[in-house]
Motif scaffolding. Structure first.
Motif, mmCIF file in Angstrom:
data_model
loop_
_atom_site.group_PDB
_atom_site.id
_atom_site.type_symbol
_atom_site.label_atom_id
_atom_site.label_comp_id
_atom_site.label_asym_id
_atom_site.label_seq_id
_atom_site.Cartn_x
_atom_site.Cartn_y
_atom_site.Cartn_z
ATOM 1 N N ASP A 1 18.981 122.337 -8.842
ATOM 2 C CA ASP A 1 17.762 122.526 -9.629
ATOM 3 C C ASP A 1 18.101 122.944 -11.064
ATOM 4 O O ASP A 1 17.370 122.612 -11.999
ATOM 5 N N ASP B 1 9.914 124.903 -5.247
ATOM 6 C CA ASP B 1 9.172 123.785 -4.658
ATOM 7 C C ASP B 1 7.713 124.136 -4.427
ATOM 8 O O ASP B 1 7.364 125.294 -4.182
ATOM 9 N N THR C 1 5.891 123.932 -1.817
ATOM 10 C CA THR C 1 5.808 123.848 -0.358
ATOM 11 C C THR C 1 5.408 125.227 0.160
ATOM 12 O O THR C 1 5.354 126.186 -0.621
ATOM 13 N N GLY D 1 8.226 127.490 -0.689
ATOM 14 C CA GLY D 1 8.281 127.707 -2.137
ATOM 15 C C GLY D 1 7.192 128.679 -2.573
ATOM 16 O O GLY D 1 7.439 129.599 -3.362
#
Ligand code: ZN
Length: 198
Positions: free
Chosen positions: A90, A144, A146, A149
């Motif tokens: 990332d 993320d 999600t 995340g």
């Protein structure tokens, strides 16, 4: 039809890579066995050397050729911003945008009670120390979109709020070039709630 034992082993190893199923692994394996021995040995040599030559930066957790990464070594010339990411790759994704000129902190994963990953499994103890030592004024949470995340971002917000910093999270919204017809309801709802001035 039965493949030779070593070919099967090669296919099994290749299948461990993310996104590689049996068909792709077979294609890669047949391609590799057509290579000259020197090319295979060169590949094997690079893989063999990886654990010794590639390491995690002791400061931020990103990948580096040395114990301190390029970003941490040049911390004096970067802005007092800290971008918190889940994985080393990332760091490189965000850096490639040329939009962020601060420093990074790699958690090494996301909180996941289902998989038994709690705060102690993440690179958190060093986070607060680094924020103080580097005089960080703003933290950007780049995790993320999600469940894991979101849970990790919320946890970080609670942990960092007492430090009196500006805390932001990457905006969520429409992918570039997308049409509203094709965007799912969750993405559209997030894009609406995070709308910006035009
Ligand atoms: Zn580093």
């Amino acid at each position: 039809m039965q493949y030779p034992t070593h070919l099967l082993k090669l296919i099994d190893v290749l299948k461990k890579l993310p996104g590689v199923g049996t068909k792709s692994a077979e294609r890669f394996a047949f391609e590799m066995v057509s290579w000259p021995a020197s090319k295979l040995e060169e590949m094997a040599h690079i893989i063999h050397k990886t654990p010794n030559l590639l390491q995690h930066c002791l400061e931020c957790g990103s990948l580096s050729d040395a114990t301190s990464c390029h970003f941490c070594q040049s911390s004096h010339s970067r802005l007092p911003l800290l971008c918190i990411v889940a994985m080393p790759r990332d760091v490189f994704s965000i850096e490639s945008t040329h939009e962020f000129k601060g420093l990074y902190h790699v958690l090494g994963g996301l909180l996941s009670p289902m998989q038994g990953i709690g705060p102690e499994a993440l690179n958190l103890p060093k986070l607060k120390k680094r924020i103080a030592a580097l005089n960080i004024g703003e933290v950007v949470i780049a995790l993320d979109s999600t469940l894991e995340g979101d849970a990790t971002a919320l946890y970080l917000k609670q942990e960092l709020e007492p430090l009196n910093l500006s805390i932001s999270r990457l905006a969520f919204g429409l992918p570039m070039g997308s049409s509203l017809d094709y965007v799912d309801g969750g993405t559209l709802a997030r894009a609406l709630s995070a709308r910006g001035k035009f």
